[in-house]
Motif scaffolding. Structure first.
Motif, PDB file in Angstrom:
ATOM      1  N   ASP A  79       0.838  -1.212   0.000  1.00 21.31           N
ATOM      2  CA  ASP A  79       0.000   0.000   0.000  1.00 21.31           C
ATOM      3  C   ASP A  79       0.867   1.254   0.000  1.00 21.31           C
ATOM      4  OD1 ASP A  79      -2.349  -1.476   0.024  1.00 21.31           O
ATOM      5  OD2 ASP A  79      -2.610  -1.359   2.197  1.00 21.31           O
ATOM      6  N   ASN A  80       1.884   1.254   0.850  1.00 17.67           N
ATOM      7  CA  ASN A  80       2.781   2.411   0.935  1.00 17.67           C
ATOM      8  C   ASN A  80       3.511   2.644  -0.378  1.00 17.67           C
ATOM      9  OD1 ASN A  80       3.562   3.768   3.867  1.00 17.67           O
ATOM     10  ND2 ASN A  80       2.491   1.816   4.061  1.00 17.67           N
ATOM     11  N   LEU A  81       4.015   1.565  -0.977  1.00 15.31           N
ATOM     12  CA  LEU A  81       4.740   1.684  -2.240  1.00 15.31           C
ATOM     13  C   LEU A  81       3.835   2.199  -3.348  1.00 15.31           C
ATOM     14  CD1 LEU A  81       7.173   1.254  -4.088  1.00 15.31           C
ATOM     15  CD2 LEU A  81       6.573  -1.184  -4.190  1.00 15.31           C
ATOM     16  N   ALA A  82       2.623   1.688  -3.415  1.00 13.22           N
ATOM     17  CA  ALA A  82       1.696   2.098  -4.466  1.00 13.22           C
ATOM     18  C   ALA A  82       1.294   3.564  -4.330  1.00 13.22           C
ATOM     19  CB  ALA A  82       0.456   1.211  -4.440  1.00 13.22           C
ATOM     20  N   ILE A  83       0.936   3.957  -3.120  1.00 10.95           N
ATOM     21  CA  ILE A  83       0.386   5.304  -2.917  1.00 10.95           C
ATOM     22  C   ILE A  83       1.493   6.358  -2.888  1.00 10.95           C
ATOM     23  CG2 ILE A  83      -0.944   6.768  -1.355  1.00 10.95           C
ATOM     24  CD1 ILE A  83      -2.418   4.176  -0.467  1.00 10.95           C
ATOM     25  N   LYS A  84       2.490   6.166  -2.042  1.00 14.22           N
ATOM     26  CA  LYS A  84       3.593   7.127  -2.006  1.00 14.22           C
ATOM     27  C   LYS A  84       4.357   7.129  -3.326  1.00 14.22           C
ATOM     28  CE  LYS A  84       4.369   6.723   3.001  1.00 14.22           C
ATOM     29  NZ  LYS A  84       5.275   6.194   4.043  1.00 14.22           N
ATOM     30  N   GLY A  85       4.482   5.948  -3.918  1.00 16.20           N
ATOM     31  CA  GLY A  85       5.213   5.853  -5.180  1.00 16.20           C
ATOM     32  C   GLY A  85       4.560   6.589  -6.326  1.00 16.20           C
ATOM     33  N   ALA A  86       3.251   6.778  -6.237  1.00 16.14           N
ATOM     34  CA  ALA A  86       2.529   7.505  -7.286  1.00 16.14           C
ATOM     35  C   ALA A  86       2.626   9.014  -7.118  1.00 16.14           C
ATOM     36  CB  ALA A  86       1.060   7.083  -7.303  1.00 16.14           C
ATOM     37  N   PHE A  87       3.105   9.451  -5.940  1.00 12.94           N
ATOM     38  CA  PHE A  87       3.170  10.886  -5.653  1.00 12.94           C
ATOM     39  C   PHE A  87       4.597  11.298  -5.293  1.00 12.94           C
ATOM     40  CE2 PHE A  87      -1.270   9.809  -5.023  1.00 12.94           C
ATOM     41  CZ  PHE A  87      -1.918  10.853  -5.679  1.00 12.94           C
ATOM     42  N   ALA A  88       5.497  11.093  -6.245  1.00 12.90           N
ATOM     43  CA  ALA A  88       6.874  11.550  -6.048  1.00 12.90           C
ATOM     44  C   ALA A  88       6.910  13.063  -5.866  1.00 12.90           C
ATOM     45  CB  ALA A  88       7.736  11.136  -7.232  1.00 12.90           C
ATOM     46  N   ASP A  89       5.983  13.755  -6.526  1.00 12.96           N
ATOM     47  CA  ASP A  89       5.799  15.195  -6.288  1.00 12.96           C
ATOM     48  C   ASP A  89       4.342  15.421  -5.947  1.00 12.96           C
ATOM     49  OD1 ASP A  89       4.281  16.532  -8.862  1.00 12.96           O
ATOM     50  OD2 ASP A  89       5.469  14.782  -9.463  1.00 12.96           O
ATOM     51  N   LEU A  90       4.093  16.393  -5.089  1.00 12.24           N
ATOM     52  CA  LEU A  90       2.735  16.637  -4.585  1.00 12.24           C
ATOM     53  C   LEU A  90       2.072  17.852  -5.227  1.00 12.24           C
ATOM     54  CD1 LEU A  90       3.376  15.989  -0.770  1.00 12.24           C
ATOM     55  CD2 LEU A  90       2.684  14.366  -2.533  1.00 12.24           C
ATOM     56  N   GLU A  91       2.782  18.542  -6.092  1.00  9.47           N
ATOM     57  CA  GLU A  91       2.214  19.733  -6.721  1.00  9.47           C
ATOM     58  C   GLU A  91       1.213  19.353  -7.797  1.00  9.47           C
ATOM     59  OE1 GLU A  91       5.096  22.476  -8.127  1.00  9.47           O
ATOM     60  OE2 GLU A  91       6.231  22.523  -6.247  1.00  9.47           O
ATOM     61  N   ASN A  92       0.109  20.090  -7.810  1.00  2.00           N
ATOM     62  CA  ASN A  92      -0.929  19.883  -8.820  1.00  2.00           C
ATOM     63  C   ASN A  92      -1.343  18.408  -8.880  1.00  2.00           C
ATOM     64  OD1 ASN A  92      -2.701  20.891 -10.808  1.00  2.00           O
ATOM     65  ND2 ASN A  92      -1.360  20.164 -12.442  1.00  2.00           N
ATOM     66  N   ALA A  93      -1.575  17.832  -7.699  1.00  2.00           N
ATOM     67  CA  ALA A  93      -1.918  16.414  -7.605  1.00  2.00           C
ATOM     68  C   ALA A  93      -3.095  16.222  -6.651  1.00  2.00           C
ATOM     69  CB  ALA A  93      -0.719  15.607  -7.135  1.00  2.00           C
ATOM     70  N   HIS A  94      -3.895  15.208  -6.939  1.00  6.76           N
ATOM     71  CA  HIS A  94      -5.098  14.942  -6.150  1.00  6.76           C
ATOM     72  C   HIS A  94      -5.290  13.435  -6.033  1.00  6.76           C
ATOM     73  CE1 HIS A  94      -9.706  14.477  -6.073  1.00  6.76           C
ATOM     74  NE2 HIS A  94      -9.390  14.969  -4.893  1.00  6.76           N
ATOM     75  N   LYS A 140     -11.093  15.237 -10.311  1.00  4.43           N
ATOM     76  CA  LYS A 140     -10.659  16.575 -10.695  1.00  4.43           C
ATOM     77  C   LYS A 140      -9.680  16.438 -11.859  1.00  4.43           C
ATOM     78  CE  LYS A 140     -10.840  18.383  -5.919  1.00  4.43           C
ATOM     79  NZ  LYS A 140     -10.066  19.100  -4.865  1.00  4.43           N
ATOM     80  N   PRO A 141      -9.427  17.517 -12.571  1.00 10.13           N
ATOM     81  CA  PRO A 141      -8.438  17.438 -13.661  1.00 10.13           C
ATOM     82  C   PRO A 141      -7.078  16.949 -13.175  1.00 10.13           C
ATOM     83  CG  PRO A 141      -9.697  19.472 -13.829  1.00 10.13           C
ATOM     84  CD  PRO A 141     -10.085  18.845 -12.529  1.00 10.13           C
ATOM     85  N   GLU A 142      -6.747  17.249 -11.911  1.00  9.40           N
ATOM     86  CA  GLU A 142      -5.422  16.880 -11.398  1.00  9.40           C
ATOM     87  C   GLU A 142      -5.423  15.555 -10.607  1.00  9.40           C
ATOM     88  OE1 GLU A 142      -7.161  20.064  -8.585  1.00  9.40           O
ATOM     89  OE2 GLU A 142      -7.151  19.572 -10.727  1.00  9.40           O
ATOM     90  N   THR A 143      -6.542  14.816 -10.635  1.00  9.57           N
ATOM     91  CA  THR A 143      -6.577  13.537  -9.928  1.00  9.57           C
ATOM     92  C   THR A 143      -5.577  12.569 -10.546  1.00  9.57           C
ATOM     93  OG1 THR A 143      -8.945  13.825  -9.435  1.00  9.57           O
ATOM     94  CG2 THR A 143      -8.008  11.615  -9.156  1.00  9.57           C
ATOM     95  N   ARG A 144      -4.672  12.066  -9.701  1.00  4.78           N
ATOM     96  CA  ARG A 144      -3.633  11.166 -10.184  1.00  4.78           C
ATOM     97  C   ARG A 144      -3.915   9.713  -9.810  1.00  4.78           C
ATOM     98  NH1 ARG A 144       2.270  12.869  -8.391  1.00  4.78           N
ATOM     99  NH2 ARG A 144       1.552  14.768  -9.443  1.00  4.78           N
ATOM    100  N   LEU A 145      -4.549   9.502  -8.655  1.00  5.11           N
ATOM    101  CA  LEU A 145      -4.731   8.138  -8.152  1.00  5.11           C
ATOM    102  C   LEU A 145      -6.023   8.018  -7.362  1.00  5.11           C
ATOM    103  CD1 LEU A 145      -3.241   5.288  -7.624  1.00  5.11           C
ATOM    104  CD2 LEU A 145      -2.627   6.275  -5.407  1.00  5.11           C
ATOM    105  N   VAL A 146      -6.690   6.881  -7.511  1.00  2.00           N
ATOM    106  CA  VAL A 146      -7.806   6.480  -6.652  1.00  2.00           C
ATOM    107  C   VAL A 146      -7.373   5.206  -5.948  1.00  2.00           C
ATOM    108  CG1 VAL A 146     -10.196   5.672  -6.561  1.00  2.00           C
ATOM    109  CG2 VAL A 146      -9.562   7.526  -8.124  1.00  2.00           C
ATOM    110  N   VAL A 173      -6.742   7.912 -15.162  1.00  2.00           N
ATOM    111  CA  VAL A 173      -6.424   8.041 -13.739  1.00  2.00           C
ATOM    112  C   VAL A 173      -5.976   6.688 -13.208  1.00  2.00           C
ATOM    113  CG1 VAL A 173      -7.352   8.572 -11.441  1.00  2.00           C
ATOM    114  CG2 VAL A 173      -8.084   9.914 -13.437  1.00  2.00           C
ATOM    115  N   LEU A 174      -4.881   6.653 -12.463  1.00  2.00           N
ATOM    116  CA  LEU A 174      -4.377   5.405 -11.894  1.00  2.00           C
ATOM    117  C   LEU A 174      -5.320   4.882 -10.815  1.00  2.00           C
ATOM    118  CD1 LEU A 174      -0.549   6.147 -11.478  1.00  2.00           C
ATOM    119  CD2 LEU A 174      -1.668   4.832 -13.290  1.00  2.00           C
ATOM    120  N   PHE A 175      -5.425   3.556 -10.737  1.00  2.00           N
ATOM    121  CA  PHE A 175      -6.321   2.920  -9.771  1.00  2.00           C
ATOM    122  C   PHE A 175      -5.538   1.900  -8.958  1.00  2.00           C
ATOM    123  CE2 PHE A 175     -10.417   0.185  -9.261  1.00  2.00           C
ATOM    124  CZ  PHE A 175     -10.655   0.746  -8.012  1.00  2.00           C
TER     125      PHE A 175
END
Length: 382
Positions: A79-94, A140-146, A173-175
């Motif tokens: 879970d940590n790898l999937a979620i944190k790994g998808a957000f290497a940067d937090l700008e303009n991300a949802h 949202k337009p900036e949604t990166r992961l569900v 959008v990544l799932f």
């Protein structure tokens, strides 16, 4: 004293004897004990072959390509790898998740939220299920992961990940799906359930503790940043010497689960029905979660007039829980039950009963009789 009846399979399962027998072959001097990353001699080659065979066994259960399986220490790390790994940067991300996810997801998301990530927390209905419409309306337009779980660990209800996944794939959008409680309990097919990342656990499927996997869909669109560095193992996504014996155990466990999945589902449905039938004579019992969209082995019940702590103390011959094992040290009512709209009072009166491969009809009959006796006695002394 009679050995307690184990009804906490959602917390962990015993290792199947066939799994334990297989694991021993990869521990001792006369077995395959080499480092899978040692490619200069036969000891390493044999260990690597065992790891790759197990990778194929895990992939087979979920209908994936073996190259899409990344070994981890368990579903929490996945879970940590999937979620944190998808957000290497937090700008303009949802990110979108729900209030009733496992703590491994909830706490990871809160950690990211404290660092500035925009997160939408969805609230499920009283059945514990997040509906596809809720997900799509929150985009949202900036949604990166569900990130949503397939089977809820406290309620046993099943999310419609096929519909959600198809809609997210269309939108780019990544799932991520936490399937720790789903594998071996219900069919899981990553081709029919479009998803990009999926967390799996060994010890929920009659395998060893301390090993898990993350399914990572092979696509240029799916990129996650490693959270553990040092050696570049697992195609750079998860460094660290692989525990061959645990991986072999998880592979064997998943192979067994695939071979007996339909049979075990039918057995658990029968046990569930007999258990609930045995409680019919007891008034003031309410099922929490969905009566239809659920796996058969997890049952969450509230008992009017009796708090769960007192009931568990009275049920000395039953091993049960009042919620997730990861939160069992707290006396607070379950955040999952609160999350589906239960009052603190009703949440405090709930117990989770979870059955598995080694549960018998005699044990379920004994459990229902014990519950009736103890609940009746506790209500009489209120």
């Amino acid at each position: 004293m009679k050995k307690p009846v184990y009804l906490d399979y959602a917390a962990t399962t015993p290792v199947d004897p066939a799994v334990a027998d297989e694991m021993v072959k990869y521990l001792t001097p006369d077995g395959v004990f080499g480092n899978p990353a040692s490619r200069s001699h036969g000891f390493g080659w044999q260990a690597e072959a065992a790891v790759e065979s197990a990778r194929g066994q895990v992939a087979s259960l979920i209908h994936a390509d073996p190259r899409e399986i990344v070994w981890t220490s368990g579903a929490t790390e996945s879970d940590n790898l999937a979620i944190k790994g998808a957000f290497a940067d937090l700008e303009n991300a949802h990110l979108i998740t729900s209030t009733v996810e496992h703590k491994a997801v909830v706490d990871t998301c809160k950690w990211l939220e404290a660092r500035g990530l925009d997160i939408t927390w969805l609230t499920p209905g009283r059945d514990g299920i997040v509906q596809p419409k809720q997900v799509f309306e929150a985009l949202k337009p900036e949604t990166r992961l569900v990130s949503l779980m397939l089977v809820n660990n406290e309620l046993g209800c099943v999310t419609d990940v096929a519909t959600i996944g198809a809609g997210l794939r269309e939108r780019g959008v990544l799932f991520h799906v936490d399937a720790a409680q789903a594998a071996g309990k219900t069919p899981v097919d990553v081709t029919a359930m479009p998803m990009d990342l999926m967390s799996l656990s060994g010890h929920k499927v009659y395998g060893p503790k301390g090993v898990g996997a993350l399914y990572v869909r092979r696509s240029p669109d799916v990129r996650i940043e490693a959270q553990i560095h040092g050696g570049g193992h697992e195609r750079g996504m998860r460094s660290g010497t692989l525990p061959t014996h645990q991986i072999v155990g998880m592979g064997k466990a998943f192979a067994l689960a695939e071979s007996c999945l339909d049979t075990e589902i039918d057995q658990l449905e029968t046990l569930r029905a007999s258990f609930l039938e045995g409680l019919k004579g007891l008034e003031g019992v309410t099922l929490n979660g969905s009566e239809t969209n659920r796996v058969p082995g997890i049952i969450n019940l509230s008992f009017d007039g009796v708090d769960s702590e007192s009931l568990m103390l009275g049920l000395r011959n039953l091993a049960v829980s009042s919620g997730s094992a990861c939160a069992s040290a707290t006396v607070e009512p379950s955040y999952v039950l609160r999350g589906i709209g239960l009052s603190d009072e009703r949440a405090h009166r709930a117990l989770r009963f979870s059955m598995g491969r080694y549960t018998t009809a005699e044990e379920m009959a004994f459990a229902s009789a014990e519950i009736i006796e103890v609940v009746t006695r506790l209500r009489a002394v209120r």
